[in-house]
Write an enzyme that holds these catalytic residues in place. Structure first.
Site, PDB file in Angstrom:
ATOM      1  N   CYS A   1       0.845  -1.187   0.000  1.00 57.57           N
ATOM      2  CA  CYS A   1       0.000   0.000   0.000  1.00 57.57           C
ATOM      3  C   CYS A   1       0.882   1.239   0.000  1.00 57.57           C
ATOM      4  O   CYS A   1       2.084   1.172   0.244  1.00 57.57           O
ATOM      5  CB  CYS A   1      -0.934   0.064   1.191  1.00 57.57           C
ATOM      6  SG  CYS A   1      -0.910  -1.319   2.297  1.00 57.57           S
TER       7      CYS A   1
ATOM      8  N   TYR B   1      -5.571 -13.979  -2.654  1.00 56.55           N
ATOM      9  CA  TYR B   1      -4.816 -13.483  -1.498  1.00 56.55           C
ATOM     10  C   TYR B   1      -5.290 -14.179  -0.218  1.00 56.55           C
ATOM     11  O   TYR B   1      -6.436 -14.023   0.194  1.00 56.55           O
ATOM     12  CB  TYR B   1      -5.026 -11.967  -1.442  1.00 56.55           C
ATOM     13  CG  TYR B   1      -4.311 -11.177  -0.385  1.00 56.55           C
ATOM     14  CD1 TYR B   1      -3.198 -11.650   0.299  1.00 56.55           C
ATOM     15  CD2 TYR B   1      -4.752  -9.883  -0.071  1.00 56.55           C
ATOM     16  CE1 TYR B   1      -2.547 -10.873   1.258  1.00 56.55           C
ATOM     17  CE2 TYR B   1      -4.112  -9.100   0.873  1.00 56.55           C
ATOM     18  CZ  TYR B   1      -3.010  -9.602   1.540  1.00 56.55           C
ATOM     19  OH  TYR B   1      -2.379  -8.834   2.486  1.00 56.55           O
TER      20      TYR B   1
ATOM     21  N   HIS C   1      -1.412 -12.507   5.664  1.00 57.56           N
ATOM     22  CA  HIS C   1      -1.389 -11.357   6.577  1.00 57.56           C
ATOM     23  C   HIS C   1      -2.517 -11.361   7.606  1.00 57.56           C
ATOM     24  O   HIS C   1      -2.727 -10.359   8.289  1.00 57.56           O
ATOM     25  CB  HIS C   1      -1.448 -10.027   5.797  1.00 57.56           C
ATOM     26  CG  HIS C   1      -0.205  -9.740   5.014  1.00 57.56           C
ATOM     27  ND1 HIS C   1      -0.135  -9.876   3.643  1.00 57.56           N
ATOM     28  CD2 HIS C   1       1.025  -9.350   5.408  1.00 57.56           C
ATOM     29  CE1 HIS C   1       1.085  -9.577   3.234  1.00 57.56           C
ATOM     30  NE2 HIS C   1       1.816  -9.266   4.281  1.00 57.56           N
TER      31      HIS C   1
ATOM     32  N   ASP D   1       5.582  -9.665   9.093  1.00 55.08           N
ATOM     33  CA  ASP D   1       6.053  -9.693   7.709  1.00 55.08           C
ATOM     34  C   ASP D   1       6.954  -8.487   7.404  1.00 55.08           C
ATOM     35  O   ASP D   1       8.073  -8.641   6.916  1.00 55.08           O
ATOM     36  CB  ASP D   1       4.803  -9.685   6.818  1.00 55.08           C
ATOM     37  CG  ASP D   1       5.106  -9.669   5.341  1.00 55.08           C
ATOM     38  OD1 ASP D   1       6.050 -10.353   4.938  1.00 55.08           O
ATOM     39  OD2 ASP D   1       4.377  -8.976   4.602  1.00 55.08           O
TER      40      ASP D   1
HETATM   41  C1  LIG Z   1       4.100   0.185   3.239  1.00 52.49           C
HETATM   42  C2  LIG Z   1       3.760  -1.257   3.068  1.00 52.49           C
HETATM   43  C3  LIG Z   1       2.481  -1.616   2.663  1.00 52.49           C
HETATM   44  C4  LIG Z   1       2.154  -2.957   2.473  1.00 52.49           C
HETATM   45  N1  LIG Z   1       0.931  -3.291   1.966  1.00 52.49           N
HETATM   46  C5  LIG Z   1       0.680  -4.568   1.583  1.00 52.49           C
HETATM   47  C6  LIG Z   1      -0.489  -4.905   0.858  1.00 52.49           C
HETATM   48  O1  LIG Z   1      -1.319  -4.063   0.531  1.00 52.49           O
HETATM   49  N2  LIG Z   1      -0.676  -6.204   0.526  1.00 52.49           N
HETATM   50  C7  LIG Z   1       0.230  -7.177   0.833  1.00 52.49           C
HETATM   51  O2  LIG Z   1       0.027  -8.339   0.481  1.00 52.49           O
HETATM   52  N3  LIG Z   1       1.350  -6.879   1.513  1.00 52.49           N
HETATM   53  C8  LIG Z   1       1.612  -5.596   1.873  1.00 52.49           C
HETATM   54  N4  LIG Z   1       2.780  -5.288   2.512  1.00 52.49           N
HETATM   55  C9  LIG Z   1       3.723  -6.361   2.861  1.00 52.49           C
HETATM   56  C10 LIG Z   1       4.770  -6.524   1.772  1.00 52.49           C
HETATM   57  O3  LIG Z   1       4.224  -6.994   0.591  1.00 52.49           O
HETATM   58  C11 LIG Z   1       5.907  -7.473   2.171  1.00 52.49           C
HETATM   59  O4  LIG Z   1       5.384  -8.768   2.284  1.00 52.49           O
HETATM   60  C12 LIG Z   1       6.586  -7.107   3.466  1.00 52.49           C
HETATM   61  O5  LIG Z   1       6.845  -5.726   3.557  1.00 52.49           O
HETATM   62  C13 LIG Z   1       7.901  -7.866   3.597  1.00 52.49           C
HETATM   63  O6  LIG Z   1       8.694  -7.627   2.465  1.00 52.49           O
HETATM   64  P1  LIG Z   1       9.917  -6.592   2.482  1.00 52.49           P
HETATM   65  O7  LIG Z   1      10.798  -7.035   3.585  1.00 52.49           O
HETATM   66  O8  LIG Z   1      10.511  -6.732   1.135  1.00 52.49           O
HETATM   67  O9  LIG Z   1       9.342  -5.243   2.744  1.00 52.49           O
HETATM   68  C14 LIG Z   1       3.116  -3.957   2.731  1.00 52.49           C
HETATM   69  C15 LIG Z   1       4.384  -3.584   3.163  1.00 52.49           C
HETATM   70  C16 LIG Z   1       4.717  -2.257   3.315  1.00 52.49           C
HETATM   71  C17 LIG Z   1       6.103  -1.907   3.764  1.00 52.49           C
END
Ligand SMILES: Cc1cc2nc3c(=O)[nH]c(=O)nc-3n(C[C@H](O)[C@H](O)[C@H](O)COP(=O)(O)O)c2cc1C
Ligand code: SF4
Length: 714
Positions: free
Chosen positions: A46, A185, A188, A280
């Site tokens: 997001c 999906y 989470h 996550d």
């Molecule tokens: C700002 C932000 C918004 C996120 N929104 C979503 C989302 O809308 N849907 C989703 O499946 N995961 C969302 N995530 C989780 C990410 O897809 C990801 O799984 C998580 O941040 C871990 O990955 P990273 O370490 O590469 O950030 C979001 C993460 C961040 C940082």
């Protein structure tokens, strides 16, 4: 290696060859009917813009594609009013009216040869449906997540059939918008499909409850529906939680293995994650890069379909290892792609020293929680791509031959000097201390914050490539000196200092503290330590620092009490999703916690405490008091120069401005952003009414609503 940036033109230059070790990262990957051009997959995230600011959103995604991400996904996208995301500004595909906004995003992504993915979400019992007010539904009669006084109702078979139909219709709309991947999906803790899958939330006794076969029935059906609807026009991705982190009470890794034996071959690509969103998107304070590996290992062997996984993956070495060791097929990234939308391209071009690594602070997440456009500590252009026209790698050339003096090499000064240098200005960056980085250098030495030094590392490396930026360390600058040189513009980025008198949010006048030993964060960061053993930390700042300093002192063996007027420890870290972990860590370290409580005075080794809701006082014996309340800007040089405006003309000075914390103390992210703003706005044509572009809602015809009211009255 080249500089990657040519001062003046400030456009990326690609004339180096990548290290063959990284070739594997650039192999194409087949995802069912489509092919990703490399292994970089921007997983859904997001951005606080979503359906409210669709053009800003689309342009941001397009820049990720430009930066080399082979797959660029949306955030979660609501697809039916039976599940809205409440106050959160996410994507929306409720009906055909929503398609043009998505088509714009897809066009931006396609323009750079990447695939666009749409993450359809039905939040079910994870959302109270605050916007549409339709009671949410889920597998069972259970309260919604959070503390909203609303319950989800258990879905009937008709509801289940409806949900499948809504998902199908949304898939058709996603295809009409041009998406190349459509998500199913179940992760989470945020989606109805996961709620059915998990024994924790699925209490049903019909064919959708009980055994895993039954609990996975809806997931299987929706996967099959989506595959049928896509019919080879788009790949079907499935985002799945591999372990809910509830032990045997929820989905565990063993059960996910079993699930893969049931539906492992259905989607065209698996996208793995662990736990809830705060697990996550774990911050660096609580987890290392690649912490997810043990949860993911072995799953790829259970399916012939490609597997994407995340874990704040910023190091090309880690990425290659995860691919070569057979843990993943594609490198999933949200935050690494936010901090550096050009990460893949930089690796491809062999420009590793240009990588802007995510520091794992979760400031990006705060945009979502505060319903404002996404922001990033490392990448100040994030969320500003369209509305302010900022680009993560490019900036327009200078507007004059003016020389610029930047005083102070903290986050704001570093960013301002770097971006002014890229614009082609002659810049002197004068720092009173002996090293670059300001507050970041000392804060990065605090427990868990080591990665924050990347804010300095990246900018130091970039400055070294800019011959037009001169860095002068141990150079304290006075107003006389400034007026004696030929600088046209002066940016004072001298940081801020913590107050020693208790003034902050709770008290706006100084506290009576007698002769108590008072320490500020600046003292502790400079290496000073309390004389005595019993320390009280009064945290009226509410972000990370009070909690981190309490942690530091407790780790050093002191007996620490943290007092805060807020109802939670480090209350604002709710927005970075760290609050619960901070509380737990402090308890584990034996820190006593007094919430909803303020220090109202101190004398003779006794602090007087009063509840903020109930004024009965208590006392606490202590040796030293650490005040984390508010800061004062280090704007003295700017003020001195402004007071001598009459001398500017002779000295050739055109402008003086305090920047970053010296302008208004805030987060490191705000300081970096203000440094960028200074560099962007220097010599900019003035006179614009608004500081940035915005997208205004199209007015709907008035008649329908008014006519209905009239009809009712009649
Ligand atoms: C700002 C932000 C918004 C996120 N929104 C979503 C989302 O809308 N849907 C989703 O499946 N995961 C969302 N995530 C989780 C990410 O897809 C990801 O799984 C998580 O941040 C871990 O990955 P990273 O370490 O590469 O950030 C979001 C993460 C961040 C940082
Ligand atoms: S805000 Fe922090 S965690 Fe988020 S992407 Fe930027 S550096 Fe990484």
């Amino acid at each position: 290696m080249t500089s990657g940036l040519d001062p003046g033109s400030a456009a990326p230059v690609s004339c180096t060859i990548r290290d063959p070790r990284y070739d594997i990262l650039f192999e194409p990957v087949r995802l069912g009917p489509v092919t990703a051009r490399n292994r970089f997959f921007q997983v859904p995230h997001c951005n606080g813009m979503g359906h409210r600011e669709p053009t800003a959103h689309a342009v941001m995604r397009g820049i990720k594609a430009e930066g080399g991400w082979a797959v660029v996904c949306t955030e979660e996208v609501e697809f039916h009013p039976t599940s809205d995301t409440g106050g959160f500004i996410e994507g929306r595909l409720w009906d055909d009216d929503d398609i043009p906004a998505h088509a714009r995003l897809v066009d931006q992504v396609h323009a750079h040869g990447s695939l666009a993915g749409c993450e359809l979400v039905h939040n079910g019992m994870a959302s109270a449906n605050l916007y549409g007010r339709i009671p949410p539904f889920g597998p069972s009669h259970l309260p919604v997540a959070g503390y909203e006084p609303i319950q989800a109702r258990a879905m009937s078979r008709e509801d289940i059939a409806d949900l499948r139909r809504y998902h199908r219709l949304a898939t058709a709309r996603a295809l009409a918008a041009g998406y190349d991947l459509v998500y199913v999906y179940a992760a989470h803790g945020l989606t109805t499909l996961q709620h059915f899958l998990s024994r924790r939330t699925n209490l049903r006794t019909d064919e959708y409850g009980g055994s895993l076969l039954n609990r996975a029935r809806l997931l299987r059906e929706v996967l099959e529906d989506t595959l049928e609807e896509c019919d080879g026009r788009a790949a079907v991705a499935c985002r799945i939680v591999v372990d809910e982190l509830h032990g045997g009470a929820g989905i565990e890794r063993g059960e996910t293995d079993e699930l893969f034996s049931l539906v492992g071959e259905l989607p065209d690509v698996w996208d793995l994650m662990v736990g809830y969103w705060p697990d996550d998107s774990l911050t660096a304070r609580f987890g290392e890069e690649g912490w997810t590996e043990p949860y993911f290992a072995g799953l790829r062997q259970l399916t012939s379909k490609p597997v994407v996984g995340i874990g704040r993956l910023t190091s090309p070495e880690t990425m290659v290892r995860l691919l070569r060791s057979g843990v993943l097929d594609m490198i999933g990234a949200a935050r690494p792609s936010i901090a550096d939308p050009f990460l893949p391209l930089k690796i491809e071009e062999g420009r590793l020293d240009d990588l802007r690594e995510c520091i794992g602070c979760n400031v990006c997440v705060t945009g979502d929680w505060t319903m404002t456009p996404i922001r990033c500590t490392q990448n100040p252009s994030m969320g500003e791509e369209w509305r302010r026209g900022w680009h993560p790698e490019r900036i327009r050339s200078r507007g004059s031959d003016s020389k610029v003096l930047v005083v102070g090499a903290g986050p704001a000064g570093l960013e301002a000097a770097m971006m002014l240098g890229r614009r082609g200005y002659d810049v002197v960056l004068a720092e009173a201390g002996g090293e670059l980085g300001g507050r970041v250098v000392t804060e990065a030495r605090l427990p868990g914050l080591a990665t924050w030094i990347r804010v300095v590392d990246y900018r130091r490396a970039q400055l070294a490539k800019l011959p037009n930026v001169e860095v002068a360390l141990e150079s304290e600058v006075t107003a006389d000196e400034v007026l004696g040189y030929d600088f046209a513009h002066v940016a004072v980025a001298a940081g801020a200092r913590w107050r020693r008198d208790g003034v902050g949010r709770y008290f706006t006048t100084p506290l009576e503290l007698g002769d108590a030993e008072i320490l500020t964060p600046d003292d502790l960061l400079a290496g000073a330590r309390p004389v005595g053993e019993r320390v009280v930390v009064f945290d009226d700042d509410h972000y990370y620092l009070g909690g981190v300093l309490a942690e530091l002192l407790a780790r050093e063996g002191r007996s620490v009490t943290l007092v805060t007027p807020a109802s939670l420890v480090s209350e604002w870290t709710v927005q970075t999703m760290e609050q619960a972990r901070i509380h737990r860590r402090l308890l584990e370290l034996g820190v006593s916690i007094e919430t909803s409580c303020a220090i109202v005075g101190a004398a003779d080794g006794e602090a007087r405490l009063a509840g903020v809701h109930f004024a009965r006082e208590s006392s606490l014996a202590f040796d030293s008091l650490v005040l984390v309340t508010a800061r004062l800007p280090g704007d003295e040089l700017a003020e001195a120069l402004l007071a001598r405006r009459g001398e500017w003309e002779d000295a050739g000075v055109l402008s003086v401005r305090a920047v970053g914390d010296a302008w208004a103390p805030g987060t490191i992210a705000s300081a970096v952003w203000d440094g960028r703003r200074y560099a962007e706005e220097l010599d900019a044509p003035s006179g614009a009414e608004l500081p940035f572009r915005r997208e205004v809602v199209r007015l709907a015809p008035l008649e329908s609503g008014a006519a209905t009211i009239e009809a009712t009255r009649a």
